[in-house]
Design a protein around this motif. Structure first.
Motif, mmCIF file in Angstrom:
data_model
loop_
_atom_site.group_PDB
_atom_site.id
_atom_site.type_symbol
_atom_site.label_atom_id
_atom_site.label_comp_id
_atom_site.label_asym_id
_atom_site.label_seq_id
_atom_site.Cartn_x
_atom_site.Cartn_y
_atom_site.Cartn_z
ATOM 1 N N MET A 80 0.848 -1.189 0.000
ATOM 2 C CA MET A 80 0.000 0.000 0.000
ATOM 3 C C MET A 80 0.879 1.234 0.000
ATOM 4 S SD MET A 80 -3.025 -1.056 2.687
ATOM 5 C CE MET A 80 -3.825 -2.663 2.557
ATOM 6 N N THR A 81 0.549 2.179 -0.852
ATOM 7 C CA THR A 81 1.377 3.369 -0.973
ATOM 8 C C THR A 81 0.522 4.603 -1.197
ATOM 9 O OG1 THR A 81 3.279 4.338 -2.131
ATOM 10 C CG2 THR A 81 1.720 3.059 -3.460
ATOM 11 N N ASP A 82 1.117 5.756 -0.934
ATOM 12 C CA ASP A 82 0.444 7.039 -1.145
ATOM 13 C C ASP A 82 -0.916 7.047 -0.454
ATOM 14 O OD1 ASP A 82 2.307 8.549 -3.222
ATOM 15 O OD2 ASP A 82 2.232 6.444 -3.779
ATOM 16 N N SER A 109 -2.292 4.337 -5.921
ATOM 17 C CA SER A 109 -2.453 5.054 -4.655
ATOM 18 C C SER A 109 -3.679 4.606 -3.870
ATOM 19 C CB SER A 109 -2.556 6.557 -4.931
ATOM 20 O OG SER A 109 -2.875 7.264 -3.750
ATOM 21 N N VAL A 110 -3.465 4.383 -2.573
ATOM 22 C CA VAL A 110 -4.601 4.130 -1.677
ATOM 23 C C VAL A 110 -5.457 5.388 -1.544
ATOM 24 C CG1 VAL A 110 -5.256 3.671 0.725
ATOM 25 C CG2 VAL A 110 -3.457 2.302 -0.358
ATOM 26 N N GLY A 111 -4.808 6.497 -1.227
ATOM 27 C CA GLY A 111 -5.562 7.683 -0.823
ATOM 28 C C GLY A 111 -5.806 8.732 -1.873
ATOM 29 N N GLN A 112 -5.156 8.608 -3.050
ATOM 30 C CA GLN A 112 -5.316 9.627 -4.095
ATOM 31 C C GLN A 112 -5.188 9.010 -5.484
ATOM 32 O OE1 GLN A 112 -4.450 13.413 -4.676
ATOM 33 N NE2 GLN A 112 -5.817 13.870 -3.003
ATOM 34 N N PRO A 113 -6.078 8.106 -5.878
ATOM 35 C CA PRO A 113 -6.000 7.533 -7.232
ATOM 36 C C PRO A 113 -6.097 8.630 -8.293
ATOM 37 C CG PRO A 113 -7.573 6.325 -5.877
ATOM 38 C CD PRO A 113 -7.217 7.573 -5.121
ATOM 39 N N GLU A 162 -10.657 7.010 5.215
ATOM 40 C CA GLU A 162 -11.694 6.139 4.648
ATOM 41 C C GLU A 162 -11.101 5.139 3.656
ATOM 42 O OE1 GLU A 162 -13.503 9.174 6.818
ATOM 43 O OE2 GLU A 162 -12.077 9.431 5.172
ATOM 44 N N ALA A 163 -10.215 5.615 2.789
ATOM 45 C CA ALA A 163 -9.598 4.732 1.801
ATOM 46 C C ALA A 163 -8.672 3.716 2.462
ATOM 47 C CB ALA A 163 -8.835 5.549 0.768
ATOM 48 N N PHE A 164 -7.871 4.175 3.399
ATOM 49 C CA PHE A 164 -6.909 3.307 4.066
ATOM 50 C C PHE A 164 -7.629 2.221 4.870
ATOM 51 C CE2 PHE A 164 -3.237 3.199 7.362
ATOM 52 C CZ PHE A 164 -2.673 2.089 6.746
#
Length: 247
Positions: A6-8, A191-195, A14-16
């Protein structure tokens, strides 16, 4: 070992949380967080503390460019939006969390695997792998058969033959990919948090160290709540709208 990559995370609770829950369902046995725990999102303290909790159980974690930025006075290399988010983020973190970030490594080697945030040739300079030439440069800079890295927010897989011929393709989620020992590989989980590929669903990947099978995943999450929290925090609206569109 089934390793979750998992990165970024970018302070997106919520995403994580959704990716962690999904990975648990896949019976993941170990986690690797490839940097940029913070920046952009509204929940930096929760994300960093959660990573710290996983590290206490054996997870790996790397330094990212947004992480190191909270330790630096000079942030002129960042665009104004990112800089504003970092300045706000630092005030949200406890001294213990900042100390944790300050001690993060730029690279981790695991037998024939390499973990970096940006690239293998100069991981602390944050240059991007945005094409075949950069991927080739990174693979040549390491003896590892497989490199996992973040920084680029689009899930991508590069491969290089024994003769140096290099190619890339965009993986299909949930289809296992056997990583042949006859090639070298560079894996970007997304990215986990900012696709940023036009799909707001969070990205991560798993890698089975026994079978050498790589699987990419897209995980839907409550991106509307994450977006609204960014606005309530007074962060730049562009950071909120990006989560809604995945761009």
């Amino acid at each position: 070992m089934l390793l979750a990559l998992m990165t970024d995370l970018h302070a997106n609770r919520e995403a994580f949380a959704a990716c962690l829950a999904h990975a648990e369902q896949q019976n993941v046995t170990r986690y690797a967080f490839l940097g940029d725990l913070i920046g952009y999102g509204a929940d930096p303290a929760w994300v960093v503390q959660t990573v710290m909790d996983y590290v206490s159980k054996g997870a790996y974690v790397l330094m990212g460019n947004h992480d190191v930025a909270i330790l630096q006075e000079d942030k002129q290399g960042m665009n104004p939006t990112a800089r504003q988010a970092i300045e706000w983020t630092r005030a949200q973190l406890s001294p213990a969390q900042i100390d944790f970030i300050a001690k993060l490594p730029y690279r981790i080697e695991l037998q024939d695997l390499l973990l970096v945030h940006a690239n293998a040739w100069a991981p602390e300079k944050w240059e991007y792998i945005d094409g075949v030439m950069e991927a080739m440069r990174s693979m040549h800079a390491s003896k590892a058969a497989i490199t996992f890295c973040g920084h680029m927010h689009i899930p991508t897989l590069y491969h290089m033959t024994l003769t140096g011929k290099t190619g890339e393709f965009l993986p299909t989620p949930e289809n296992g990919i056997p990583l042949s020992k006859q090639r070298r590989w560079l894996v970007i989980p997304g990215s986990v948090g900012q696709p940023r590929d036009g799909n707001p669903a969070a990205c991560y990947a798993t890698f089975d160290t026994e079978t050498l099978e790589l699987t990419y995943y897209r995980v839907p999450y409550d991106h509307e709540t994450a977006s609204a929290k960014i606005l309530r925090a007074g962060l730049p609206p562009a950071l909120a709208s990006r989560l809604l569109t995945g761009n």
